[in-house]
Motif scaffolding. Sequence first.
Motif, PDB file in Angstrom:
ATOM      1  N   THR A   1      -0.189  20.979  19.073  1.00  0.00           N
ATOM      2  CA  THR A   1      -1.485  21.203  18.389  1.00  0.00           C
ATOM      3  C   THR A   1      -2.617  21.100  19.363  1.00  0.00           C
ATOM      4  OG1 THR A   1      -0.544  20.269  16.387  1.00  0.00           O
ATOM      5  CG2 THR A   1      -2.930  20.369  16.511  1.00  0.00           C
ATOM      6  N   ARG A   2      -2.518  20.089  20.296  1.00  0.00           N
ATOM      7  CA  ARG A   2      -3.586  19.954  21.275  1.00  0.00           C
ATOM      8  C   ARG A   2      -3.609  21.153  22.210  1.00  0.00           C
ATOM      9  NH1 ARG A   2      -2.018  14.407  21.140  1.00  0.00           N
ATOM     10  NH2 ARG A   2      -0.716  14.657  22.982  1.00  0.00           N
ATOM     11  N   ARG A   3      -2.469  21.686  22.483  1.00  0.00           N
ATOM     12  CA  ARG A   3      -2.407  22.855  23.381  1.00  0.00           C
ATOM     13  C   ARG A   3      -3.091  24.048  22.759  1.00  0.00           C
ATOM     14  NH1 ARG A   3       2.727  23.200  23.819  1.00  0.00           N
ATOM     15  NH2 ARG A   3       2.861  21.645  25.502  1.00  0.00           N
ATOM     16  N   ILE A   4      -2.854  24.227  21.505  1.00  0.00           N
ATOM     17  CA  ILE A   4      -3.494  25.376  20.797  1.00  0.00           C
ATOM     18  C   ILE A   4      -4.979  25.198  20.755  1.00  0.00           C
ATOM     19  CG2 ILE A   4      -3.683  26.530  18.570  1.00  0.00           C
ATOM     20  CD1 ILE A   4      -0.705  25.880  18.152  1.00  0.00           C
ATOM     21  N   ALA A   5      -5.416  23.966  20.469  1.00  0.00           N
ATOM     22  CA  ALA A   5      -6.864  23.719  20.401  1.00  0.00           C
ATOM     23  C   ALA A   5      -7.504  23.930  21.746  1.00  0.00           C
ATOM     24  CB  ALA A   5      -7.104  22.274  19.888  1.00  0.00           C
ATOM     25  N   THR A   6      -6.776  23.490  22.796  1.00  0.00           N
ATOM     26  CA  THR A   6      -7.327  23.675  24.139  1.00  0.00           C
ATOM     27  C   THR A   6      -7.459  25.149  24.468  1.00  0.00           C
ATOM     28  OG1 THR A   6      -6.354  21.573  24.831  1.00  0.00           O
ATOM     29  CG2 THR A   6      -6.980  23.136  26.568  1.00  0.00           C
ATOM     30  N   ILE A   7      -6.444  25.943  24.117  1.00  0.00           N
ATOM     31  CA  ILE A   7      -6.485  27.399  24.386  1.00  0.00           C
ATOM     32  C   ILE A   7      -7.617  28.054  23.611  1.00  0.00           C
ATOM     33  CG2 ILE A   7      -5.211  29.564  24.111  1.00  0.00           C
ATOM     34  CD1 ILE A   7      -2.628  27.902  24.660  1.00  0.00           C
TER      35      ILE A   7
ATOM     36  N   ALA B   1     -10.851  29.966  25.072  1.00  0.00           N
ATOM     37  CA  ALA B   1     -11.156  31.355  24.670  1.00  0.00           C
ATOM     38  C   ALA B   1     -12.577  31.477  24.185  1.00  0.00           C
ATOM     39  CB  ALA B   1     -10.168  31.817  23.605  1.00  0.00           C
ATOM     40  N   VAL B   2     -13.050  30.454  23.457  1.00  0.00           N
ATOM     41  CA  VAL B   2     -14.439  30.504  22.937  1.00  0.00           C
ATOM     42  C   VAL B   2     -15.407  30.439  24.080  1.00  0.00           C
ATOM     43  CG1 VAL B   2     -16.153  29.235  21.571  1.00  0.00           C
ATOM     44  CG2 VAL B   2     -13.852  29.603  20.680  1.00  0.00           C
ATOM     45  N   ILE B   3     -15.104  29.512  25.086  1.00  0.00           N
ATOM     46  CA  ILE B   3     -16.011  29.399  26.232  1.00  0.00           C
ATOM     47  C   ILE B   3     -16.066  30.699  26.992  1.00  0.00           C
ATOM     48  CG2 ILE B   3     -16.324  28.206  28.443  1.00  0.00           C
ATOM     49  CD1 ILE B   3     -15.134  25.690  27.097  1.00  0.00           C
ATOM     50  N   HIS B   4     -14.916  31.318  27.197  1.00  0.00           N
ATOM     51  CA  HIS B   4     -14.897  32.609  27.900  1.00  0.00           C
ATOM     52  C   HIS B   4     -15.663  33.676  27.137  1.00  0.00           C
ATOM     53  CE1 HIS B   4     -11.725  30.724  30.351  1.00  0.00           C
ATOM     54  NE2 HIS B   4     -11.983  31.750  31.275  1.00  0.00           N
ATOM     55  N   GLY B   5     -15.503  33.662  25.822  1.00  0.00           N
ATOM     56  CA  GLY B   5     -16.226  34.670  25.019  1.00  0.00           C
ATOM     57  C   GLY B   5     -17.710  34.481  25.128  1.00  0.00           C
ATOM     58  N   LEU B   6     -18.188  33.186  25.085  1.00  0.00           N
ATOM     59  CA  LEU B   6     -19.626  32.955  25.188  1.00  0.00           C
ATOM     60  C   LEU B   6     -20.138  33.376  26.550  1.00  0.00           C
ATOM     61  CD1 LEU B   6     -19.870  29.458  23.384  1.00  0.00           C
ATOM     62  CD2 LEU B   6     -20.584  31.695  22.523  1.00  0.00           C
ATOM     63  N   LEU B   7     -19.376  33.018  27.602  1.00  0.00           N
ATOM     64  CA  LEU B   7     -19.799  33.420  28.926  1.00  0.00           C
ATOM     65  C   LEU B   7     -19.874  34.942  29.065  1.00  0.00           C
ATOM     66  CD1 LEU B   7     -17.798  30.830  31.109  1.00  0.00           C
ATOM     67  CD2 LEU B   7     -20.248  30.845  30.625  1.00  0.00           C
ATOM     68  N   GLY B   8     -18.846  35.592  28.525  1.00  0.00           N
ATOM     69  CA  GLY B   8     -18.863  37.094  28.599  1.00  0.00           C
ATOM     70  C   GLY B   8     -20.050  37.682  27.849  1.00  0.00           C
ATOM     71  N   PHE B   9     -20.350  37.136  26.671  1.00  0.00           N
ATOM     72  CA  PHE B   9     -21.491  37.654  25.886  1.00  0.00           C
ATOM     73  C   PHE B   9     -22.800  37.445  26.616  1.00  0.00           C
ATOM     74  CE2 PHE B   9     -23.771  38.917  22.229  1.00  0.00           C
ATOM     75  CZ  PHE B   9     -24.849  38.085  22.099  1.00  0.00           C
ATOM     76  N   ALA B  10     -22.928  36.206  27.203  1.00  0.00           N
ATOM     77  CA  ALA B  10     -24.158  35.923  27.938  1.00  0.00           C
ATOM     78  C   ALA B  10     -24.283  36.834  29.146  1.00  0.00           C
ATOM     79  CB  ALA B  10     -24.169  34.446  28.357  1.00  0.00           C
ATOM     80  N   PHE B  11     -23.173  37.069  29.791  1.00  0.00           N
ATOM     81  CA  PHE B  11     -23.207  37.932  30.970  1.00  0.00           C
ATOM     82  C   PHE B  11     -23.621  39.358  30.619  1.00  0.00           C
ATOM     83  CE2 PHE B  11     -22.250  39.196  35.170  1.00  0.00           C
ATOM     84  CZ  PHE B  11     -21.622  40.415  35.103  1.00  0.00           C
ATOM     85  N   VAL B  12     -22.997  39.853  29.559  1.00  0.00           N
ATOM     86  CA  VAL B  12     -23.306  41.239  29.140  1.00  0.00           C
ATOM     87  C   VAL B  12     -24.729  41.344  28.681  1.00  0.00           C
ATOM     88  CG1 VAL B  12     -22.745  43.033  27.485  1.00  0.00           C
ATOM     89  CG2 VAL B  12     -20.925  41.789  28.621  1.00  0.00           C
ATOM     90  N   THR B  13     -25.188  40.345  27.918  1.00  0.00           N
ATOM     91  CA  THR B  13     -26.573  40.392  27.402  1.00  0.00           C
ATOM     92  C   THR B  13     -27.564  40.290  28.538  1.00  0.00           C
ATOM     93  OG1 THR B  13     -25.809  39.313  25.403  1.00  0.00           O
ATOM     94  CG2 THR B  13     -28.167  39.293  25.804  1.00  0.00           C
ATOM     95  N   GLY B  14     -27.303  39.466  29.491  1.00  0.00           N
ATOM     96  CA  GLY B  14     -28.215  39.343  30.633  1.00  0.00           C
ATOM     97  C   GLY B  14     -28.280  40.610  31.444  1.00  0.00           C
TER      98      GLY B  14
END
Length: 222
Positions: free
Chosen positions: A10-16, A20-33
């Motif tokens: 369960t912890r492994r899934i939560a960590t993944i 994934a959420v952090i990567h998505g936010l970074l990608g969105f910020a990058f694209v928006t910038g």
Amino acid sequence: MAYSDQAPGTRRIATIAGVAVIHGLLGFAFVTGMATNFVRDVSRTLTTTNVPIDTPPPPDTPPPPEQTAIAPTSASTITAVVPRVPTPAASSTVSVDLVPAPPLPFPPARIDVAPPPPLPPVVSKASPVRAIGNRGSWITTDDYPGAALRAEEQGVVSLAVQVGSDGRVTGCSVTASSGSATLDSAACRLYQRRARFEPARDDAGNAVATSYNDRVRWQLPR
């Protein structure tokens, strides 16, 4: 054993999921910038200024016919535009076709022509028939017919003598009798034998045939 195996999974899934959420936010910020920087750069680079251009006035065109829009009856109805055709207004003016008047004829040109000079008067050479010699010698008392003497006949005979163009007598006729056939015939016979004439002439001087009237008086000798 089962709980321990379940907890690390369960912890492994939560960590993944967190990663994934952090990567998505970074990608969105990058694209928006990047998009913001790109738009900012484009807007800074492609700045233009509208320069007014003198355009000629539009030509005089008749106003378009009025259009009447039909109100839609439902959401799916298409609005149709019906052009309004202008109708000529009723007028009391009567059109009259004027017939052009015919052009006035030009007067004929006047040409003054001098009259020809008068011809010289023609001198007529006409002349009547004329007796040649003494007419009284053509018939005398010696020519009195014996029968008329015995019958004591006398009188005046009127004669019409035809004279040719050569002046000779060509005929004789009694126009008024003396009352004696013997005296009448004797007068014509003697005229044709003894009478001589100058023939008549026309205006040109040519000899022409004509007639000559005369009278013979028969009177008994004393």
